[in-house]
Design an enzyme around this catalytic site. Structure first.
Site, PDB file in Angstrom:
ATOM      1  N   ASP A   1       0.722  -1.163   0.121  1.00  0.00           N
ATOM      2  CA  ASP A   1      -0.033  -0.095  -0.107  1.00  0.00           C
ATOM      3  C   ASP A   1       0.871   1.207  -0.149  1.00  0.00           C
ATOM      4  O   ASP A   1       2.074   1.054   0.131  1.00  0.00           O
ATOM      5  CB  ASP A   1      -1.015  -0.079   1.360  1.00  0.00           C
ATOM      6  CG  ASP A   1      -0.333  -0.373   2.398  1.00  0.00           C
ATOM      7  OD1 ASP A   1       0.779  -0.518   2.621  1.00  0.00           O
ATOM      8  OD2 ASP A   1      -1.130  -0.962   3.380  1.00  0.00           O
TER       9      ASP A   1
ATOM     10  N   ASP B   1      -8.034  -2.629  14.132  1.00  0.00           N
ATOM     11  CA  ASP B   1      -9.373  -2.877  13.753  1.00  0.00           C
ATOM     12  C   ASP B   1      -9.592  -3.919  12.760  1.00  0.00           C
ATOM     13  O   ASP B   1     -10.516  -4.102  12.004  1.00  0.00           O
ATOM     14  CB  ASP B   1     -10.060  -1.478  13.072  1.00  0.00           C
ATOM     15  CG  ASP B   1      -9.126  -1.083  11.844  1.00  0.00           C
ATOM     16  OD1 ASP B   1      -8.000  -1.898  11.454  1.00  0.00           O
ATOM     17  OD2 ASP B   1      -9.592  -0.127  11.300  1.00  0.00           O
TER      18      ASP B   1
ATOM     19  N   HIS C   1      -7.852  -4.656  10.099  1.00  0.00           N
ATOM     20  CA  HIS C   1      -7.391  -4.468   8.585  1.00  0.00           C
ATOM     21  C   HIS C   1      -6.087  -4.955   8.422  1.00  0.00           C
ATOM     22  O   HIS C   1      -5.404  -5.317   8.986  1.00  0.00           O
ATOM     23  CB  HIS C   1      -7.212  -2.864   8.325  1.00  0.00           C
ATOM     24  CG  HIS C   1      -6.464  -2.058   8.909  1.00  0.00           C
ATOM     25  ND1 HIS C   1      -6.478  -1.085   9.481  1.00  0.00           N
ATOM     26  CD2 HIS C   1      -4.818  -2.147   8.711  1.00  0.00           C
ATOM     27  CE1 HIS C   1      -4.981  -0.508  10.097  1.00  0.00           C
ATOM     28  NE2 HIS C   1      -4.176  -1.409   9.484  1.00  0.00           N
TER      29      HIS C   1
ATOM     30  N   GLU D   1      -9.780  -1.574   5.242  1.00  0.00           N
ATOM     31  CA  GLU D   1     -10.509  -1.105   6.462  1.00  0.00           C
ATOM     32  C   GLU D   1     -11.690  -1.912   6.834  1.00  0.00           C
ATOM     33  O   GLU D   1     -12.159  -2.316   5.734  1.00  0.00           O
ATOM     34  CB  GLU D   1     -10.694   0.404   6.475  1.00  0.00           C
ATOM     35  CG  GLU D   1      -9.572   1.303   6.359  1.00  0.00           C
ATOM     36  CD  GLU D   1      -8.896   1.212   7.678  1.00  0.00           C
ATOM     37  OE1 GLU D   1      -8.877   0.470   8.569  1.00  0.00           O
ATOM     38  OE2 GLU D   1      -8.233   2.212   7.876  1.00  0.00           O
TER      39      GLU D   1
END
Ligand code: F6R
Length: 242
Positions: free
Chosen positions: A66, A135, A137, A142
């Protein structure tokens, strides 16, 4: 899914050994590289093995997971620069062998498509390193990301921007709002996935990854459908496993 619980420093050595074995057997291996804190011990260990044990990356190609959108080319937190500093400059990759999504492209949609094509053109990723967000990801997919997603533009959640503010002098306003990220289906196309997680802050995400129902709300749970996943965790990150 294989889950290995070991002290933090050992995790880096285990991941480095998986990469070393692959690269020695198959010198033109295609690696997938992650940024963030989790892979740093792996990169330190690979750099040491390169320096001390002639582990060569001369024929290896590598793809990053990313990239932030819009960070200046010389920004130290631009992921291309982070990967250059943490691993590429410390071993012997050939020029141009490490690629990442172009977060400065004028046409970001075209840049995402080109990135998918670049990965496919070398036959896909053999071993992909991964971290995991608090979370759940992976890369920057996400919660709510399509489980069938490919490389695309995403908006970072406030949670991730808060988590990453530590790399931007603690100032969340300096953390970009958008990123380009490999999709969950892109990641699932890699042949071996090696995920590292340390610390109590990752315990819930690791619990969901290993024991939760597969759900776009915990994107990493898609890895339960992959035939070859190695999860490397310390005691704290494993503390919520049954
Ligand atoms: C980074 C990436 C992210 C991180 C995750 C965990 O390329 O893809 O998914 O792996 O945010 O970050 P750390 O390792 O800093 O806790």
């Amino acid at each position: 899914m294989e889950v290995v619980i070991a002290p933090g420093p050992e995790l880096g050595r285990l991941a480095a050994s998986a990469i070393e074995q692959l690269v020695r057997e198959q010198p033109d291996t295609v690696l997938g590289l992650a940024t963030g804190s989790s892979p740093l011990a792996v990169y330190d260990e690979l750099a040491r093995r390169h320096a001390e044990h002639d582990l060569s990356f001369a024929r290896v190609r590598a793809f990053m997971l990313d990239e932030y959108v819009g960070l200046a080319a010389d920004h130290p937190e631009r992921y291309r620069n982070v990967i250059e500093k943490e691993i590429a400059s410390r071993v012997d990759f050939a020029p141009g062998a490490v690629q990442g999504p172009d977060g400065l492209a004028e046409d970001l949609v075209a840049a995402c498509a080109a990135y998918e094509e670049a990965i496919a053109s070398v036959g896909g990723v053999d071993l992909q390193l991964l971290g995991i967000g608090t979370d759940g990801h992976i890369a920057f997919n996400e919660p709510g990301s399509s489980l069938a997603s490919r490389t695309r533009i995403k908006t970072l959640t406030r949670q991730t921007r808060e988590d990453n503010a530590r790399f931007f002098g603690g100032d969340i306003d300096q953390v970009p709002q958008h990123c380009l990220t490999q999709g969950l289906a892109t990641i699932m196309s890699a042949r071996h996935l090696v995920l590292l997680a340390t610390g109590r802050g990752k315990a819930e995400a690791v619990h969901q990854l290993v024991e939760g129902p597969v759900s776009a709300m915990w994107p990493a749970t898609i890895l339960q459908h992959h035939p070859h996943v190695t999860v490397l965790v310390d005691d704290a990150a494993a503390s919520r496993l049954q």
